[in-house]
Design an enzyme around this catalytic site. Structure first.
Site, mmCIF file in Angstrom:
data_model
loop_
_atom_site.group_PDB
_atom_site.id
_atom_site.type_symbol
_atom_site.label_atom_id
_atom_site.label_comp_id
_atom_site.label_asym_id
_atom_site.label_seq_id
_atom_site.Cartn_x
_atom_site.Cartn_y
_atom_site.Cartn_z
ATOM 1 N N GLU A 47 0.863 -1.190 0.000
ATOM 2 C CA GLU A 47 0.000 0.000 0.000
ATOM 3 C C GLU A 47 0.898 1.239 0.000
ATOM 4 O O GLU A 47 1.534 1.570 1.006
ATOM 5 C CB GLU A 47 -0.909 0.013 1.233
ATOM 6 C CG GLU A 47 -1.765 1.273 1.295
ATOM 7 C CD GLU A 47 -2.608 1.397 2.568
ATOM 8 O OE1 GLU A 47 -3.036 0.365 3.121
ATOM 9 O OE2 GLU A 47 -2.820 2.534 3.006
ATOM 10 N N ARG A 101 0.345 10.180 0.860
ATOM 11 C CA ARG A 101 0.652 11.195 1.878
ATOM 12 C C ARG A 101 1.839 12.024 1.444
ATOM 13 O O ARG A 101 2.189 13.002 2.096
ATOM 14 C CB ARG A 101 0.979 10.517 3.208
ATOM 15 C CG ARG A 101 -0.221 9.860 3.817
ATOM 16 C CD ARG A 101 0.129 9.033 5.035
ATOM 17 N NE ARG A 101 -0.853 7.989 5.165
ATOM 18 C CZ ARG A 101 -0.828 7.027 6.074
ATOM 19 N NH1 ARG A 101 0.145 6.976 6.948
ATOM 20 N NH2 ARG A 101 -1.765 6.121 6.102
ATOM 21 N N LYS A 105 -11.586 -0.930 5.436
ATOM 22 C CA LYS A 105 -10.521 -0.769 6.427
ATOM 23 C C LYS A 105 -11.214 -0.522 7.748
ATOM 24 O O LYS A 105 -12.317 0.045 7.780
ATOM 25 C CB LYS A 105 -9.692 0.479 6.111
ATOM 26 C CG LYS A 105 -8.421 0.216 5.386
ATOM 27 C CD LYS A 105 -7.409 1.349 5.620
ATOM 28 C CE LYS A 105 -6.161 1.080 4.834
ATOM 29 N NZ LYS A 105 -4.966 1.680 5.360
HETATM 30 C C1 3PG Z 1 -2.705 3.535 7.949
HETATM 31 O O1 3PG Z 1 -2.963 4.461 7.221
HETATM 32 O O2 3PG Z 1 -3.077 2.404 7.670
HETATM 33 C C2 3PG Z 1 -2.026 3.805 9.230
HETATM 34 O O3 3PG Z 1 -1.357 5.013 9.229
HETATM 35 C C3 3PG Z 1 -1.140 2.731 9.683
HETATM 36 O O4 3PG Z 1 -1.040 2.887 11.035
HETATM 37 P P1 3PG Z 1 0.261 2.465 11.841
HETATM 38 O O5 3PG Z 1 1.299 3.498 11.534
HETATM 39 O O6 3PG Z 1 -0.160 2.489 13.291
HETATM 40 O O7 3PG Z 1 0.664 1.105 11.369
#
Ligand code: 3PG
Length: 216
Positions: A40, A44, A128
């Site tokens: 993924e 960002r 999600k």
């Molecule tokens: C996402 O967008 O899936 C999250 O930012 C992932 O979260 P994490 O940094 O706690 O793994």
């Protein structure tokens, strides 16, 4: 792409933030070599679409999904770059509708029963659950399933998931995979420590495989 089949087979999806385009290909190679082919790449950072295109062209076996797709132009750019599906942390009906019209599988984020109802009404088969740990973790998903299991919805929790708790999530049959940044930490990417990332991916892939064969 059959999103549920492909993401479910991977079990763990690295959530990737690429600041430096030069890091995209070696990072993806390390993750794929470690046993996690579904990546993924989040929108960002400005180079997300370029990173998707480069990884697709240069890393055999990598399957690209676009993450943090919040805007229509990101959706269009992700598809043009070769992403096979898109995911988002939240639920925006306009984006889900646009993805349906573009013919690209889309997995929106939900954290409540109301958002889940709306996502299902727009035809989403998979969501999600974000931010998973803060929103109530595996117990919350199990409680949602009490009301929604009959719909066949599948979950991909992300946010606070790591090696120490991913097993609790993957033990629930409707949770087909988990995502997280723990497999591709910012400091390791900045340092170009691909061996560390490959090893984190291998640990996650091994655990996901063990759990899936146990639950099969
Ligand atoms: C996402 O967008 O899936 C999250 O930012 C992932 O979260 P994490 O940094 O706690 O793994």
């Amino acid at each position: 792409m059959d999103m549920i089949k492909t993401l479910g087979a991977a079990g763990v999806i690295p959530v990737i933030v690429i600041d430096d385009i030069e890091k995209a290909v070696p990072l993806a190679r390390a993750l794929v070599k470690g046993g996690l082919p579904v990546l993924e790449v989040t929108f960002r950072t400005a180079c997300a679409a370029e990173a998707i295109g480069k990884i697709k062209a240069e890393v055999p076996g990598a399957i690209l999904i676009a993450g943090t797709v919040l805007k229509l132009e990101q959706l269009v750019a992700a598809k043009a770059a070769g992403a096979e599906a898109c995911v988002a942390p939240g639920f925006d009906p306009a984006i889900v509708d646009a993805a349906n019209k573009l013919g690209i599988p889309f997995c929106p984020g939900v954290a409540t029963a109301s958002e889940l109802s709306q996502a299902l009404a727009l035809g989403c088969k998979m969501v999600k659950f974000f931010p998973a740990e803060s929103a109530g973790g595996v117990k919350y998903i199990k409680d949602l399933l009490g009301a929604f299991r009959w719909t066949g919805v599948k979950f991909m929790p992300t946010g606070g998931v790591k090696l120490s708790n991913v097993g609790d999530y993957l033990a629930v049959p409707e949770i087909i995979c988990c995502g997280g940044t723990w497999i591709a930490p910012k400091d390791a990417i900045a340092a170009g420590d691909w061996a560390k990332i490959e090893s984190l991916a291998a640990d996650a892939a091994k655990l996901a495989k063990e759990l899936k064969s146990k639950n099969a």
